[in-house]
Structure formats: C-alpha cells, structure tokens
Design an enzyme around this catalytic site. Structure first.
Site, PDB file in Angstrom:
ATOM      1  N   MET A  86      24.569 -26.690  27.994  1.00 55.53           N
ATOM      2  CA  MET A  86      24.973 -27.690  28.986  1.00 55.53           C
ATOM      3  C   MET A  86      26.025 -28.652  28.434  1.00 55.53           C
ATOM      4  O   MET A  86      25.787 -29.860  28.330  1.00 55.53           O
ATOM      5  CB  MET A  86      23.738 -28.435  29.502  1.00 55.53           C
ATOM      6  N   ARG A  87      27.157 -28.099  28.090  1.00 50.76           N
ATOM      7  CA  ARG A  87      28.266 -28.904  27.587  1.00 50.76           C
ATOM      8  C   ARG A  87      29.542 -28.488  28.288  1.00 50.76           C
ATOM      9  O   ARG A  87      29.755 -27.298  28.546  1.00 50.76           O
ATOM     10  CB  ARG A  87      28.474 -28.634  26.084  1.00 50.76           C
ATOM     11  N   ILE A  88      30.396 -29.462  28.575  1.00 51.06           N
ATOM     12  CA  ILE A  88      31.745 -29.132  29.032  1.00 51.06           C
ATOM     13  C   ILE A  88      32.573 -28.892  27.778  1.00 51.06           C
ATOM     14  O   ILE A  88      32.571 -29.725  26.859  1.00 51.06           O
ATOM     15  CB  ILE A  88      32.323 -30.283  29.885  1.00 51.06           C
ATOM     16  N   HIS A 148      25.918 -18.759  35.297  1.00 53.01           N
ATOM     17  CA  HIS A 148      25.875 -19.949  36.148  1.00 53.01           C
ATOM     18  C   HIS A 148      24.945 -19.652  37.314  1.00 53.01           C
ATOM     19  O   HIS A 148      25.038 -18.581  37.929  1.00 53.01           O
ATOM     20  CB  HIS A 148      27.282 -20.289  36.658  1.00 53.01           C
ATOM     21  N   ARG A 187      34.502 -35.172  22.300  1.00 56.43           N
ATOM     22  CA  ARG A 187      34.330 -33.735  22.598  1.00 56.43           C
ATOM     23  C   ARG A 187      35.092 -32.898  21.581  1.00 56.43           C
ATOM     24  O   ARG A 187      34.633 -31.845  21.153  1.00 56.43           O
ATOM     25  CB  ARG A 187      34.875 -33.409  23.992  1.00 56.43           C
ATOM     26  N   ASP A 202      33.069 -23.433  35.215  1.00 56.57           N
ATOM     27  CA  ASP A 202      32.352 -22.541  36.139  1.00 56.57           C
ATOM     28  C   ASP A 202      33.284 -21.657  36.963  1.00 56.57           C
ATOM     29  O   ASP A 202      33.020 -21.371  38.138  1.00 56.57           O
ATOM     30  CB  ASP A 202      31.410 -23.346  37.060  1.00 56.57           C
ATOM     31  N   GLU A 236      18.565 -13.838  36.877  1.00 56.39           N
ATOM     32  CA  GLU A 236      19.431 -14.130  35.716  1.00 56.39           C
ATOM     33  C   GLU A 236      18.984 -13.273  34.531  1.00 56.39           C
ATOM     34  O   GLU A 236      19.795 -12.731  33.783  1.00 56.39           O
ATOM     35  CB  GLU A 236      19.342 -15.614  35.339  1.00 56.39           C
ATOM     36  N   ASN A 245      17.088 -17.396  29.097  1.00 56.57           N
ATOM     37  CA  ASN A 245      18.099 -16.330  29.164  1.00 56.57           C
ATOM     38  C   ASN A 245      18.348 -15.738  27.778  1.00 56.57           C
ATOM     39  O   ASN A 245      18.475 -14.518  27.630  1.00 56.57           O
ATOM     40  CB  ASN A 245      19.403 -16.862  29.771  1.00 56.57           C
ATOM     41  N   GLY A 249      15.969 -21.917  26.903  1.00 58.88           N
ATOM     42  CA  GLY A 249      16.464 -20.670  26.315  1.00 58.88           C
ATOM     43  C   GLY A 249      15.859 -19.397  26.884  1.00 58.88           C
ATOM     44  O   GLY A 249      15.820 -18.368  26.199  1.00 58.88           O
TER      45      GLY A 249
END
Ligand code: GAR
Length: 215
Positions: A90-92, A109, A65, A145, A174, A14, A12
């Site tokens: 970190m999940r699609i 990203h 999902r 992305d 970032e 960012n 965390g």
C-alpha cells in the site's frame, strides 16, 4: 530458474496464495524474498515459516518518497529478481522506481480496472451500483492503478452485499488469478504489446484464458 520478490504491507493473503501455488504446482521459479514496509505485517510470519527470507524497510523512517523508494530498490536489487510482485503493497511508488522495474513488476488491484482505481474499491463499486465487480492483475506503470492488464476476475454484486461481503468474494478470486498470472510471467508467456498483454499458449497446449467469471 526465475526469481521473484514479493512486497506486502499487511495480511499477505495474496503472497500466501502465490507461495502455496508455487509449491503445489512445482513452479520452476523461486520466491527469494518477501519485503514489507511495515514491521507489523502479519504476512511476514507466513513467509518466514515457509523458509523465505524476509526484510522490513519501514516507510515511516523515511522523510520522502524518493528516499524510501531508493532504500527499497537497493534491498530488492540485492536479490536480483526477475519479477517484483506487489501483493497488497500500500504505497504510491515514484516514477524512477516504477521505471526501473518496467515490464517486470506486477500488481493486483481489487476492481475491474479501469473502473475504481484508488482506495475503498468495494465501497466505490457499491456506490456506483455496478452489478459486476472483481480484480485485475496488471503490469505497473507510473500511472497509479493503470497499466497493461494481464488477468481479470469478475464476481456478481448481490442485492444486500456489504463492503465486507464483496471484498471477501473478490479476494477469493484474487487468490485464483494472481498466482496464475505470476506463473505465466515466470514461464516467459507474457508479451507486452503497447498497452496490451499477449498470453502465449502453454507448452502443454492446454488452452488457458486470462479471465475468470465466478458467477
Ligand atoms: C488485496 O485485496 C489487494 O487487491 C489490495 O489489498 C488487499 C491486500 O490483501 N490491493 C490494493 O488495494 C492495491 N491498490 P492481502 O494482503 O491479504 O493480499
């Protein structure tokens, strides 16, 4: 006052940079919650320590999902945020979830998109032999992305860089561009024009650019 929900999966840093900038720059926006898909995300401690409500929706508890995204959406919408910020989340995400937050969800990203989507971006950059690498803040679209670019920072790739050296150099930038991009959104200065993002000038008239070149 605009409200922001930040999603994290781990460290965390960012999220921390955004929280610190909001405080230091006295944004007229509030971070109303930090939500993680992992109970062990160390960033949760920082958020709680700064009086920000935290929540965990453990992705491992949901067989699909769709089910996870529905639970996450319900939790997020309970805070009625103007903006959802993915900060190392970190999940699609499923298309219905992304569509629900279209135009009001940002991601960072660790590459100069459209180069190197996916995972292990620093390894990909070293393998490709690029001399410049960096990070991108973009609006989230169903395409992983990809999405309209808000800001980019670029750093040099040095001769003997390890993946870790490069990751650290990029991460430092970032922490510069992500808080800036989130602030622009909360100031109502980001306009989506098709695949492009236009940044309106600040009320102060001080010019700002959406790129950082940290050479
Ligand atoms: C950051 O480098 C971020 O760009 C990356 O994960 C890291 C999270 O660090 N995100 C992605 O790779 C998303 N595709 P943090 O938890 O310390 O902010």
């Amino acid at each position: 006052m605009r409200s922001i929900v930040i999603l994290i999966s781990g460290r965390g840093s960012n999220m921390e940079a955004i929280v610190r900038a909001a405080l230091a720059e006295r944004w007229s926006a509030r971070i109303v919650a930090v939500i993680s898909n992992r109970a062990d995300a160390s960033g949760l401690e920082f958020a709680a320590g700064h009086g920000i409500p935290t929540a965990v929706i453990p992705s491992k508890d949901y067989p699909t999902r769709d089910q996870f995204d529905a639970a996450l959406r319900e939790k997020i919408d309970g805070y009625a945020p103007d903006l959802v910020v993915l900060a190392g989340f970190m999940r699609i995400l499923t298309t219905p979830f992304v569509d629900h937050y279209r135009g009001r969800m940002l991601n960072i990203h660790p590459s100069l998109l459209p180069s190197f989507p996916g995972l292990a971006t620093h390894r990909q950059a070293l393998a490709a032999g690029v001399k410049l690498h960096g990070a991108t803040v973009h609006f989230v679209t169903p395409d992983l992305d990809h999405g309209p670019i808000v800001a980019q920072a670029c750093v040099p790739v040095l001769e003997d860089d390890s993946e870790e050296d490069l990751a650290a150099r990029v991460l430092e930038q970032e922490h510069v561009i992500y808080p800036r991009a989130v602030r622009w959104f909360t100031e109502g200065r980001l306009a989506l024009e098709g695949a492009r993002v236009r940044l309106a000038p600040a009320a102060t008239g001080v010019p700002e650019v959406a790129s950082v070149i940290a050479i």
